[in-house]
Design a protein around this motif. Structure first.
Motif, PDB file in Angstrom:
ATOM      1  N   VAL A  30       0.861  -1.182   0.000  1.00  0.00           N
ATOM      2  CA  VAL A  30       0.000   0.000   0.000  1.00  0.00           C
ATOM      3  C   VAL A  30       0.900   1.235   0.000  1.00  0.00           C
ATOM      4  O   VAL A  30       1.761   1.376   0.876  1.00  0.00           O
ATOM      5  N   ASN A  31       0.699   2.059  -0.969  1.00  0.00           N
ATOM      6  CA  ASN A  31       1.485   3.293  -1.103  1.00  0.00           C
ATOM      7  C   ASN A  31       2.998   3.029  -1.100  1.00  0.00           C
ATOM      8  O   ASN A  31       3.775   3.780  -0.515  1.00  0.00           O
ATOM      9  N   GLY A  32       3.372   1.924  -1.741  1.00  0.00           N
ATOM     10  CA  GLY A  32       4.797   1.626  -1.876  1.00  0.00           C
ATOM     11  C   GLY A  32       5.424   0.945  -0.680  1.00  0.00           C
ATOM     12  O   GLY A  32       6.615   0.664  -0.681  1.00  0.00           O
ATOM     13  N   GLU A  33       4.596   0.685   0.342  1.00  0.00           N
ATOM     14  CA  GLU A  33       5.141   0.004   1.530  1.00  0.00           C
ATOM     15  C   GLU A  33       4.437  -1.322   1.778  1.00  0.00           C
ATOM     16  O   GLU A  33       3.255  -1.476   1.500  1.00  0.00           O
ATOM     17  N   SER A  34       5.179  -2.248   2.355  1.00  0.00           N
ATOM     18  CA  SER A  34       4.591  -3.546   2.677  1.00  0.00           C
ATOM     19  C   SER A  34       3.643  -3.425   3.861  1.00  0.00           C
ATOM     20  O   SER A  34       3.906  -2.687   4.811  1.00  0.00           O
ATOM     21  N   LYS A  35       2.525  -4.136   3.759  1.00  0.00           N
ATOM     22  CA  LYS A  35       1.621  -4.268   4.901  1.00  0.00           C
ATOM     23  C   LYS A  35       1.773  -5.640   5.564  1.00  0.00           C
ATOM     24  O   LYS A  35       1.011  -5.995   6.462  1.00  0.00           O
ATOM     25  N   GLY A  36       2.744  -6.405   5.083  1.00  0.00           N
ATOM     26  CA  GLY A  36       3.000  -7.709   5.695  1.00  0.00           C
ATOM     27  C   GLY A  36       2.592  -8.871   4.807  1.00  0.00           C
ATOM     28  O   GLY A  36       2.043  -8.687   3.714  1.00  0.00           O
ATOM     29  N   PRO A  60      12.394 -10.309  -1.405  1.00  0.00           N
ATOM     30  CA  PRO A  60      12.755  -8.886  -1.481  1.00  0.00           C
ATOM     31  C   PRO A  60      13.840  -8.689  -2.539  1.00  0.00           C
ATOM     32  O   PRO A  60      14.562  -9.627  -2.886  1.00  0.00           O
ATOM     33  N   GLY A  61      13.977  -7.481  -3.043  1.00  0.00           N
ATOM     34  CA  GLY A  61      15.036  -7.201  -4.013  1.00  0.00           C
ATOM     35  C   GLY A  61      16.405  -7.333  -3.381  1.00  0.00           C
ATOM     36  O   GLY A  61      16.575  -7.228  -2.171  1.00  0.00           O
ATOM     37  N   MET A  62      17.378  -7.582  -4.241  1.00  0.00           N
ATOM     38  CA  MET A  62      18.759  -7.694  -3.765  1.00  0.00           C
ATOM     39  C   MET A  62      19.363  -6.293  -3.617  1.00  0.00           C
ATOM     40  O   MET A  62      19.079  -5.395  -4.408  1.00  0.00           O
ATOM     41  N   ILE A  63      20.223  -6.144  -2.617  1.00  0.00           N
ATOM     42  CA  ILE A  63      20.895  -4.878  -2.359  1.00  0.00           C
ATOM     43  C   ILE A  63      22.379  -5.050  -2.671  1.00  0.00           C
ATOM     44  O   ILE A  63      23.041  -5.909  -2.091  1.00  0.00           O
ATOM     45  N   ASP A  64      22.885  -4.222  -3.573  1.00  0.00           N
ATOM     46  CA  ASP A  64      24.313  -4.268  -3.906  1.00  0.00           C
ATOM     47  C   ASP A  64      24.980  -3.044  -3.280  1.00  0.00           C
ATOM     48  O   ASP A  64      24.828  -1.924  -3.759  1.00  0.00           O
ATOM     49  N   LEU A  65      25.730  -3.272  -2.228  1.00  0.00           N
ATOM     50  CA  LEU A  65      26.327  -2.151  -1.490  1.00  0.00           C
ATOM     51  C   LEU A  65      27.613  -1.625  -2.129  1.00  0.00           C
ATOM     52  O   LEU A  65      28.174  -0.639  -1.622  1.00  0.00           O
ATOM     53  N   HIS A  66      28.073  -2.273  -3.192  1.00  0.00           N
ATOM     54  CA  HIS A  66      29.348  -1.805  -3.755  1.00  0.00           C
ATOM     55  C   HIS A  66      29.530  -2.299  -5.175  1.00  0.00           C
ATOM     56  O   HIS A  66      29.784  -3.485  -5.409  1.00  0.00           O
ATOM     57  N   ILE A  67      29.412  -1.368  -6.125  1.00  0.00           N
ATOM     58  CA  ILE A  67      29.623  -1.740  -7.530  1.00  0.00           C
ATOM     59  C   ILE A  67      30.146  -0.523  -8.299  1.00  0.00           C
ATOM     60  O   ILE A  67      29.691   0.600  -8.088  1.00  0.00           O
ATOM     61  N   GLY A 368      22.055  -5.276   3.910  1.00  0.00           N
ATOM     62  CA  GLY A 368      22.410  -4.159   3.036  1.00  0.00           C
ATOM     63  C   GLY A 368      21.281  -3.150   2.921  1.00  0.00           C
ATOM     64  O   GLY A 368      21.515  -1.948   2.765  1.00  0.00           O
ATOM     65  N   GLY A 369      20.039  -3.640   3.024  1.00  0.00           N
ATOM     66  CA  GLY A 369      18.879  -2.764   2.848  1.00  0.00           C
ATOM     67  C   GLY A 369      18.832  -1.620   3.846  1.00  0.00           C
ATOM     68  O   GLY A 369      18.336  -0.524   3.542  1.00  0.00           O
ATOM     69  N   GLU A 370      19.372  -1.851   5.029  1.00  0.00           N
ATOM     70  CA  GLU A 370      19.338  -0.820   6.072  1.00  0.00           C
ATOM     71  C   GLU A 370      20.048   0.463   5.625  1.00  0.00           C
ATOM     72  O   GLU A 370      19.739   1.554   6.120  1.00  0.00           O
ATOM     73  N   PHE A 371      20.973   0.332   4.701  1.00  0.00           N
ATOM     74  CA  PHE A 371      21.652   1.540   4.200  1.00  0.00           C
ATOM     75  C   PHE A 371      20.651   2.469   3.504  1.00  0.00           C
ATOM     76  O   PHE A 371      20.871   3.676   3.413  1.00  0.00           O
ATOM     77  N   PHE A 372      19.553   1.885   3.018  1.00  0.00           N
ATOM     78  CA  PHE A 372      18.536   2.664   2.304  1.00  0.00           C
ATOM     79  C   PHE A 372      17.331   2.999   3.190  1.00  0.00           C
ATOM     80  O   PHE A 372      16.350   3.527   2.695  1.00  0.00           O
ATOM     81  N   GLY A 373      17.367   2.637   4.451  1.00  0.00           N
ATOM     82  CA  GLY A 373      16.248   2.900   5.348  1.00  0.00           C
ATOM     83  C   GLY A 373      15.549   1.609   5.716  1.00  0.00           C
ATOM     84  O   GLY A 373      16.195   0.606   6.022  1.00  0.00           O
ATOM     85  N   LYS A 374      14.212   1.604   5.681  1.00  0.00           N
ATOM     86  CA  LYS A 374      13.485   0.368   5.978  1.00  0.00           C
ATOM     87  C   LYS A 374      13.310  -0.388   4.671  1.00  0.00           C
ATOM     88  O   LYS A 374      12.306  -0.255   3.959  1.00  0.00           O
ATOM     89  N   GLU A 379       8.222  -7.267   6.084  1.00  0.00           N
ATOM     90  CA  GLU A 379       7.538  -6.893   7.325  1.00  0.00           C
ATOM     91  C   GLU A 379       6.798  -5.565   7.104  1.00  0.00           C
ATOM     92  O   GLU A 379       7.195  -4.754   6.267  1.00  0.00           O
ATOM     93  N   GLU A 380       5.763  -5.346   7.874  1.00  0.00           N
ATOM     94  CA  GLU A 380       4.970  -4.130   7.725  1.00  0.00           C
ATOM     95  C   GLU A 380       5.847  -2.885   7.886  1.00  0.00           C
ATOM     96  O   GLU A 380       6.689  -2.813   8.788  1.00  0.00           O
ATOM     97  N   GLY A 381       5.654  -1.941   6.986  1.00  0.00           N
ATOM     98  CA  GLY A 381       6.365  -0.670   7.078  1.00  0.00           C
ATOM     99  C   GLY A 381       7.615  -0.592   6.215  1.00  0.00           C
ATOM    100  O   GLY A 381       8.191   0.485   6.065  1.00  0.00           O
ATOM    101  N   TYR A 382       8.029  -1.728   5.656  1.00  0.00           N
ATOM    102  CA  TYR A 382       9.216  -1.704   4.788  1.00  0.00           C
ATOM    103  C   TYR A 382       8.837  -1.257   3.369  1.00  0.00           C
ATOM    104  O   TYR A 382       7.754  -1.579   2.891  1.00  0.00           O
TER     105      TYR A 382
END
Lengths: 431, 431
Positions: A30-36, A60-67, A368-374, A379-382
């Motif tokens: 919903v509105n780009g965020e997971s509701k769970g 979830p999508g993969m996070i590449d922290l270094h490329i 790695g996702g934490e670098f971008f926030g939630k 989980e709800e809110g991500y």
């Protein structure tokens, strides 16, 4: 359209050791965020459009922290040297070409197009030291729908004459101009301060980057303790520092600093040979480690002690490190992370238990996702990043659990040809 | 139709260090054998049918010296244990299922179908201890057009009750029956004597296998010095032997033996922890090493000292070792071989220079090919196995040499989706 429901076999990390899977489940955006994630669709979401992915796997999508975007051109080649020689012989000459915007456009279009097709939804990118090419890369990344941090590289020594910036002053001046031009220009693509590494940055430049960081509050990326030859050279350049990471810290470009009440979001690639003091400072400062196992093998650098970082609850994600790494696949990085941790256990430290598959998946997503926030979870809110995997090309004679199918999909790298849909922050990527 | 000409960018190993490439060249096949590579087509071959593969890359077929067909079902899963526990927990229970011919048919059909699509043209296979399923596998392999040795496994101890053979006598009896039934049945598919490994073979069984080998003169495959736990167990079982390989040698199942004037073509998988004495005996006896780097990482076994084996001019090829290895790709095995050799150099022996790309390609083709005779090269007189690679999916902004394109194709594993044609002994494989 950022409100919808996906149905399928859902997998995501709830924590470092808890890789949750649910067959035939629903995940709500919903509105780009997971509701769970739900076994039965709750009534309040019944009216939302639903895409039924059947027996496919939703992660979830993969996070590449270094490329390194400009190095994509020579991925999978030139694997016969250690870091410092590899930079001089192959990397710097290739990066020089990005002075030419036509070449940059050709090369970056290939890079962005491939990133779009892969399983990565968010990435932290090195560009080159060239401002125009870096802005072009940012435009292409923005159009791709992926979320990224992109860094114009700062480097005023230690490279080829054509690639080095003329002076610390010019490097800083160009960087101010660049940040002003791009900081509010894109929805998904943001600047990140990018001192290449200490061998390529004079003290004067580092001091200017500190000021730039304090002015704009943007995050920072660099390299740290990757290869013995590099580390020796840093000790030579900065003999008064107790360890490599302390140099970044001296210029307040190394995470949180309670003394001056700053919190600089920082990611350091590699950390293969970090000393106990360096590790402790990274932990204390909340510096992210971008673990790049393929690159660390290809350049004969070594094996990062990831078990230790995980057990210290440090912030750890994965990086493909193209083109030290040969593949932009974070699935491959997961496999590599597990494999090298087994060699580390066997040859370096039998107390350091190998990385498990759930831990690798955690690093690739939530870590790695934490670098971008939630980011990196359902989980709800991500923020809602998702990749839909079609593993029907992998035949099998027996019943398999969803977790077994996921593990096999990762090991066999079906992110190259088995992605049937991809969403970033609630928007579907069309590729 | 075994007489034809192929045109394209041709690559093959002339020797360990000489990876030859030629753009827009011709390779001629007459009666299933290569007549060599030519920049201009010699006049005597002008009348032969010619297939122009344009800018594609033509290489010899890949040789897989060690793969377990029944383990293909759980490739890419179950990677959390060391060898002995992994066998007990995952492998033996899966292999038990091949008592059931219906299951075997389902599983082996998947396996053979995938082998047919890959870059491998010849392989040395373990089946299970079951004769009917093994014969079925041989029939399917024959139909595939690939060339293979297939082994009914001998094992009369050390496994689950359901998987162990009832006695050495029964094991030998079944093996006689099997060899008599298959030895002249197929054109491309031959039996190979397959004691699983010493922990699974009593002395009585080994003695019987010696007799069987002497009766039929067939080649031998087994496992050797793979994992420390396994090696300790062999020392416990055979305390009077100085080293593991000596046990096979005691039963004349370890290559050449000048004392009794025998030459048993033998391939031993792994050889990670071989002692100096063991290495010397292998060298002297001409025993082939099947180097299986992915498996050796996945099962935390270690890193085989391949630089040493290469420098001693030992016979070395690559094995995927599915399902200790997760992928049947010998391209992947090449990459892994290079990568682990760099970690060996870094952590074990800085005198052991990393394996180069030409050396890895040599092991994958000419090195392993020797087990099949004159195989693995386009030099005149070699059996004509070829794989045509289409790397157009790998875009690049700059000019690349054929060698650079080949290296990239291997590192990025385009054998999964980039094979556009395949020939074995002069016959095209249709898949």
């Amino acid at each position: 359209m950022k409100d919808f429901v996906l149905k399928g076999n859902i997998c995501y990390s709830k924590s470092k050791n808890d890789l949750f899977t649910q067959k035939n489940a629903y995940v709500v955006c919903v509105n780009g965020e997971s509701k769970g994630v739900f076994a039965e669709l709750p009534s309040q979401y019944m009216e939302l459009p639903l895409v039924d992915y059947g027996d496919r796997i939703i992660i979830p999508g993969m996070i590449d922290l270094h490329i390194h975007a400009p190095q994509y051109a020579f991925r999978g080649m030139c694997m016969d040297l250690e870091l410092m020689d590899w930079l001089n012989q192959y990397t710097f000459p290739e990066e020089e070409k990005y002075e030419d915007l036509d070449y940059a456009k050709k090369a970056y279009s290939i890079f962005v197009n491939e990133m779009q097709k892969g399983a990565t939804t968010r990435a932290v990118l090195f560009a080159t030291r060239h401002r125009p090419a870096t802005e072009l890369l940012m435009e292409l990344m923005e159009q791709s729908g992926l979320v990224s941090y992109v860094g114009k590289v700062n480097m005023d020594r230690g490279a080829t004459e054509a690639l080095e910036e003329e002076s610390a002053e010019i490097s800083a001046h160009v960087t101010y101009g660049w940040i002003n031009a791009v900081k509010d220009k894109f929805a998904r693509t943001k600047p990140i301060l990018t001192p290449r590494f200490i061998p390529c940055c004079t003290d004067e430049l580092m001091e200017k980057l500190r000021q730039i960081q304090m002015t704009y509050g943007i995050p920072v990326q660099s390299h740290l303790s990757e290869s013995p030859g590099e580390i020796d050279f840093v000790h030579f350049l900065r003999p008064d520092n107790a360890f490599y990471g302390e140099v970044y810290n001296d210029y307040d470009l190394f995470g949180k600093n309670d003394d001056i009440n700053t919190d600089v979001k920082t990611v350091m690639a590699h950390c293969v040979w970090s000393t106990a003091e360096e590790v402790e400072l990274m932990r204390k400062n909340g510096v992210f480690v971008a673990h790049c196992p393929a690159s660390n093998m290809n350049l004969s650098s070594g094996i990062a002690p990831i078990r230790k970082y995980l057990d210290l609850n440090m912030k750890v994600g994965l990086g493909s490190d193209v083109a030290g790494g040969h593949s932009d696949s974070i699935f491959r990085a997961m496999t590599d992370a597990i494999q090298v941790s087994k060699m580390y256990w066997r040859y370096v430290d039998q107390e350091a238990k190998p990385v498990t598959f759930p831990e690798a998946f955690y690093m690739a997503t939530l870590g790695g996702g934490e670098f971008f926030g939630k980011v990196g979870s359902f989980e709800e809110g991500y923020e809602f990043d998702a990749v839909i995997l079609d593993d029907t090309s992998l035949a099998h004679p027996q019943e398999l659990t969803v977790l077994e199918r996921l593990e096999r999909a990762v090991y066999l790298g079906i992110d190259r040809h088995g992605i049937c849909a991809k969403y970033v922050a609630g928007e579907q990527i069309i590729f």
